[in-house]
Scaffold this motif. Sequence first.
Motif, PDB file in Angstrom:
ATOM      1  N   GLU A 170       0.632  -1.002  -0.053  1.00 39.57           N
ATOM      2  CA  GLU A 170      -0.022   0.154  -0.110  1.00 39.57           C
ATOM      3  C   GLU A 170       0.785   1.130  -0.130  1.00 39.57           C
ATOM      4  N   VAL A 171       0.348   2.340  -0.321  1.00 36.26           N
ATOM      5  CA  VAL A 171       1.024   3.764  -0.108  1.00 36.26           C
ATOM      6  C   VAL A 171       0.325   4.072   0.621  1.00 36.26           C
ATOM      7  N   ILE A 172       1.717   4.508   1.965  1.00 35.80           N
ATOM      8  CA  ILE A 172       1.632   5.765   2.222  1.00 35.80           C
ATOM      9  C   ILE A 172       1.999   7.022   2.809  1.00 35.80           C
ATOM     10  N   ASN A 173       1.525   8.035   3.412  1.00 36.48           N
ATOM     11  CA  ASN A 173       1.867   9.181   4.116  1.00 36.48           C
ATOM     12  C   ASN A 173       3.781   9.405   4.107  1.00 36.48           C
ATOM     13  N   ARG A 174       4.412   9.457   3.188  1.00 35.99           N
ATOM     14  CA  ARG A 174       5.682   9.207   4.028  1.00 35.99           C
ATOM     15  C   ARG A 174       6.637  10.076   4.775  1.00 35.99           C
ATOM     16  N   GLY A 175       5.445  11.710   3.329  1.00 32.89           N
ATOM     17  CA  GLY A 175       5.672  13.088   4.971  1.00 32.89           C
ATOM     18  C   GLY A 175       5.892  12.958   5.943  1.00 32.89           C
ATOM     19  N   LEU A 176       4.868  12.822   6.620  1.00 35.82           N
ATOM     20  CA  LEU A 176       3.853  12.207   7.808  1.00 35.82           C
ATOM     21  C   LEU A 176       4.939  11.333   9.010  1.00 35.82           C
ATOM     22  N   MET A 177       5.017  10.316   7.999  1.00 39.96           N
ATOM     23  CA  MET A 177       5.933   9.710   9.221  1.00 39.96           C
ATOM     24  C   MET A 177       6.685   9.985   8.574  1.00 39.96           C
ATOM     25  N   ARG A 178       7.591  10.864   8.250  1.00 40.06           N
ATOM     26  CA  ARG A 178       8.981  11.586   8.375  1.00 40.06           C
ATOM     27  C   ARG A 178       8.953  12.435   9.081  1.00 40.06           C
ATOM     28  N   ASN A 179       8.069  13.612   9.564  1.00 36.60           N
ATOM     29  CA  ASN A 179       7.698  14.827  10.540  1.00 36.60           C
ATOM     30  C   ASN A 179       8.045  13.965  11.623  1.00 36.60           C
ATOM     31  N   ILE A 180       7.226  12.666  11.931  1.00 27.80           N
ATOM     32  CA  ILE A 180       6.776  12.043  13.666  1.00 27.80           C
ATOM     33  C   ILE A 180       7.968  11.097  13.998  1.00 27.80           C
ATOM     34  N   ILE A 181       8.872  10.518  12.306  1.00 24.01           N
ATOM     35  CA  ILE A 181       9.825  10.053  13.225  1.00 24.01           C
ATOM     36  C   ILE A 181      10.951  11.239  13.634  1.00 24.01           C
ATOM     37  N   LYS A 182      10.877  12.436  13.025  1.00 25.13           N
ATOM     38  CA  LYS A 182      11.632  13.098  13.479  1.00 25.13           C
ATOM     39  C   LYS A 182      12.015  13.987  14.564  1.00 25.13           C
TER      40      LYS A 182
END
Length: 733
Positions: A170-182
């Motif tokens: 599936e395609v996920i919102n990688r930008g959102l994931m990157r922000n949370i992990i950051k």
Amino acid sequence: MSNQRKKPFQIEAFKHKVVVDPKYGDKTWKVLEHAIHEIYNHNSSNLSFEELYRNAYNMVLHKYGERLYSGLVATMTTHLKEISRTIEVAQGGSFLEELNRKWAEHNKALQMIRDILMYMDRTFVPSTHKTPVYELGLNLWRDHVIHSSNIQPRLLNTLLDLVLKERSGEVINRGLMRNIIKMFMDLGPSVYQEDFEKSFLEVSANFYQVESQQFIESCDCGDYLKKAERRLNEEIERVSHYLDLKSEEKITKVVEREMVANHMLRLVHMENSGLVNMLLDDKYEDLGRMYNLFRRVTNGSNTVRDVMTSHIRDTGKQLVTDPERVKDPVEFVQRLLDEKDKYDKIISLAFANDKTFQNALNSSFEYFINLNPRSPEFISLFVDDKLRKTLKGVSEEDVEVVLDKVMMLFRYLQEKDVFEKYYKQHLAKRLLSGKTVSDDAERSLIVKLKTECGYQFTSKLEGMFTDMKTSQDTTQGFYSSHGAELGDGPTLAVQVLTTGSWPTQSSIPCNLPAELSVLCEKFRSYYLGTHTGRRLSWQTNMGTADIKATFGKGQKHELNVSTYQMCVLMLFNNADRLTYREIELATEIPTIELKRCLQSLALVKGKNVLRKEPMSKDIGENDSFLFNDKFSSKFYKVKIGTVVSQKESEPEKQETRQRVEEDRKPQIEAAVVRIMKSRKVLDHNNVIAEVTKQLQSRFLPNPVEIKKRIESLIEREFLERDSADRKLYRYLA
């Protein structure tokens, strides 16, 4: 210049007492507290940051730093608890988005508050060992938002669920994931590790454990490796998109362990598709994939190398011990070269020219080539075949390629001196019969052997070429001085061979036809007249002759035969029919050679210039032979070879082996003397080890034979045993 002393400079205490409003601290804090509320409520545009900075500055100056700091903590905590509640009520996909938005707002607010309280940060905070404003804001966010009992588990599960969805395609919102992990990383490495990474690695291990089990039950080895490689690349890509870069090593270790290391043996031995099948079918891509994946795990490349080595040794052993394969020496050696080419290509294309794999291949070839004691003979026969006819018309580069391959096999031989014996015999036959394709190719191989084994190995071979050149000059000299008196009789081309250089066997000269005997005697007189202190003995078993024959209906042919065959055929000038006994008495050719000679003259179809009575496959002592008037051939020149097997017969093999063993004795003795001369005193085991080391470039000496040579040297007083220790030898100068 005045010599009066100057009065010292003094600062007097302030005369007027400054009275501060007792409610100054509370009033000022109220202003600052209101400003913080406004910042969090997005109304900062109406604030005077210069005034707020001055208020905070004055509070610290007037010793209200503690009031300011504690008020800040309380105010921020209140706001963060409110933010936490708004995040908690967010449903579904908006949960992460709300958290991300609130985190961005908190960060922005924190920067403004830090700017206002900069003076406190610089003076009060360091002196009282408190946490700086910005870091304080991060810690409060961690404690009241991220570690909220309603947010922490939900956040972790949401993140892990998104990773699982991505693994499922599936395609996920990688930008959102990157922000949370950051955000986790901004809160500190320990927060990222404890709140996310630890669980991420555990869940990943379980996921790949289950998936690898499903794959291995349903896929062949090649497909499994493709899936494992794809998963590994996906995880590396995932790290680059939104995880901490330090996580790459950890997550790849998980995939390597679960998908490769835990199934390593099952994969290499997988039926119909494992490593052996890949090697047999030249599956370079699959082999390369296996090598690249396996070398990432402990003992991975060792496992691949060991299975490959075992397979090469087994197939090689079958090849060199198969009775059918050894019937044709040229085919036998060609198969060895084909195998070597095959695995060289695999190591080059699939195993990145890994030196350890190359070494394993070399040791495997050395192992099985030496299982067959006839390998040195067969390699020499292969060279003989190539240099006689196969390389005719081939370019110099291609000839060099073939010779280099031969040298590669030669290096694997433990008994290089046996090869030398056979090579010398075969080279002699090529040179004497004029059947070599190219002198350059012959000399090139000798240069290669010289480079490999030293001058001593090739000195006699080079001597053979020298003799051939000298013989041409001698023959020309003979005809220059005797040409007129020889007339139109038979012509003679003599090769004068130096006894030590050529593999000549002691042979009894046969009775040559009268016209040739006279010619030979004239040559002998000429040669001994021009060279003093030399002796000539005719090797009639090694010569050839061209004779012209006339058959029925006047059909003429030129026959190329051996000297023995010529002696037999010339008898039929004076007789139509001769018995075996009569031929034997007239020529005095040794029995075995005579039978071979008659077989080739009477029993080979298309070459039968004689007829035998009675007709049978073998030559008997009561047989009779007649000149075959009806012989015909479409060629004017007819070559009649002697019936002889390409390989040595058993007695010939034993004789060659015996000669080799005899030649080894002085070499072993010389090595022992060299070692003892330098060491003076040495024990038995070390002598054996040193001798083996010195001689292994030519052959592997037998320890029993070394012991015999030592005994012989003791008898001849080169060495002596120590009187106290019988295993200790002393060198006698």
